[in-house]
Design an enzyme around this catalytic site. Structure first.
Site: not given
Length: 358
Positions: A24-25, A40, A134, A20
């Protein structure tokens, strides 16, 4: 990074789950136990950025500080050739956001079955001095746990460490860390963001998370976000002016006590907002949540809705905060100067990628 790479002599990478805007994962395997985990990383171009590193490590600290069955578990924070990475439990299932896209709205019993464990997780975070900041359907994950489903709260990436708490649910003014970015930054997802958070106030406390839970409850029960608007300015106007349609008016057949208690979480003046989840918890427990079967779709039936959790939401866009307030036409004098609003496109259209990362 490529499959087969060994990290810190402990983990071997198997497959990249997603990439993203921020990281990244990967799915990986712990060499000693053969257990599969999620790893991650920061994106290569952000690995040297100090602010990105701070946020990355803050997520690890926040998640590690909250030891609770309904919070995603953080296993390790390590470095590989100078690059930090997080090791977390690997989850399979779906987000609450995806469930709402599939079903539209949820029954009171199903809502209670999902949100009561979230209440427990949020209270545990607040007791540990952590404000999530969030909370949203994409950060609530319904994970397979054998034949059962366990609810997990994800993504402490913008969590805030409070200096001390006067109660498990409400923090005192003052915090050891300021929001990410410049003074007056707006951090979070606008639809679920409390007014004090949207306005960039620096003394955000646990009541901001309670507001977010109110929006999530409203959406689960009605299938509509109370803060929905065509523009970002419209969203902010609803948030700061108590412009929501009361849940009881939208759903006249809903238990009026439950409807009123949800709206008590959505008062723009946080001094008037409910400061605990006690009354709402009692009302939800009366909805017989144990009768709600938290089924998860099988891959064959819904191949894009069952995913491995990469523990973060969709990509975000940056908007100038001063322009946002000008568009909304409200409270231009509250914040002076520039600042950045970190926003997310939270449409309820097509599903997200199999693994979601920022």
């Amino acid at each position: 990074m490529v499959p087969g790479d060994v990290l810190a002599s402990r983990y071997v990478l198997e497959a990249r789950l997603g990439r993203g805007g921020m990281g990244e994962v990967w799915r990986a395997k712990r060499l000693e136990t053969r257990e599969r985990v999620a790893v991650k990383f920061l994106r290569d171009d952000l690995a040297a950025d100090v602010a990105s590193q701070k946020r990355f490590l803050r997520e690890a600290r926040a998640a590690s500080a909250v030891r609770h069955p309904n919070v995603v578990e953080m296993y390790d924070v390590l470095e590989n050739e100078g690059t930090p990475f997080l090791v977390m439990e690997l989850l399979a299932g779906e987000t609450l956001g995806n469930r709402l896209r599939r079903k539209g709205s949820l029954s009171p019993a199903e809502t209670a079955a999902i949100l009561l464990p979230v209440f427990d997780a949020v209270e545990a975070a607040h007791a540990a001095g952590i404000v999530h900041r969030d909370l949203k359907p994409e950060n609530i994950f319904l994970a397979r746990d054998g034949d059962a489903v366990r609810v997990r709260v994800l993504d402490f990436g913008i969590a805030k460490q409070m200096e001390k708490l006067s109660t498990p649910m409400m923090g005192e003014v003052g915090a050891t860390t300021a929001p990410v970015g410049t003074t007056g930054a707006m951090i979070g997802t606008p639809y679920y963001m409390a007014p004090e958070q949207a306005l960039g106030e620096r003394d955000v406390d646990g009541r901001a998370d309670l507001w977010s839970l109110g929006v999530i409850l409203y959406e689960c029960l009605s299938g509509k976000r109370p803060t929905e608007a065509a523009t970002l300015g419209g969203v902010l106007k609803i948030i700061v002016t108590d412009g929501m349609v009361p849940l009881g008016e939208l759903m006249p057949d809903l238990d009026p006590h439950l409807a009123d208690e949800v709206m008590d979480l959505l008062r723009s003046d946080r001094e008037m907002r409910a400061s605990s989840l006690g009354a709402l918890r009692t009302s939800l427990q009366q909805q017989q949540p144990e009768s709600a079967l938290l089924d998860l779709p099988y891959d064959e039936a819904a191949p894009r809705s069952v995913r491995l959790a990469a523990l973060e939401g969709p990509r975000r866009r940056l908007w100038p905060f001063a322009a946002v307030l000008a568009t909304a036409g409200i409270l231009l004098g509250v914040l002076r100067g520039g600042g950045t609003a970190t926003l997310e496109s939270a449409s309820r259209g097509s599903d997200q990628h199999v693994a979601q990362v920022k």
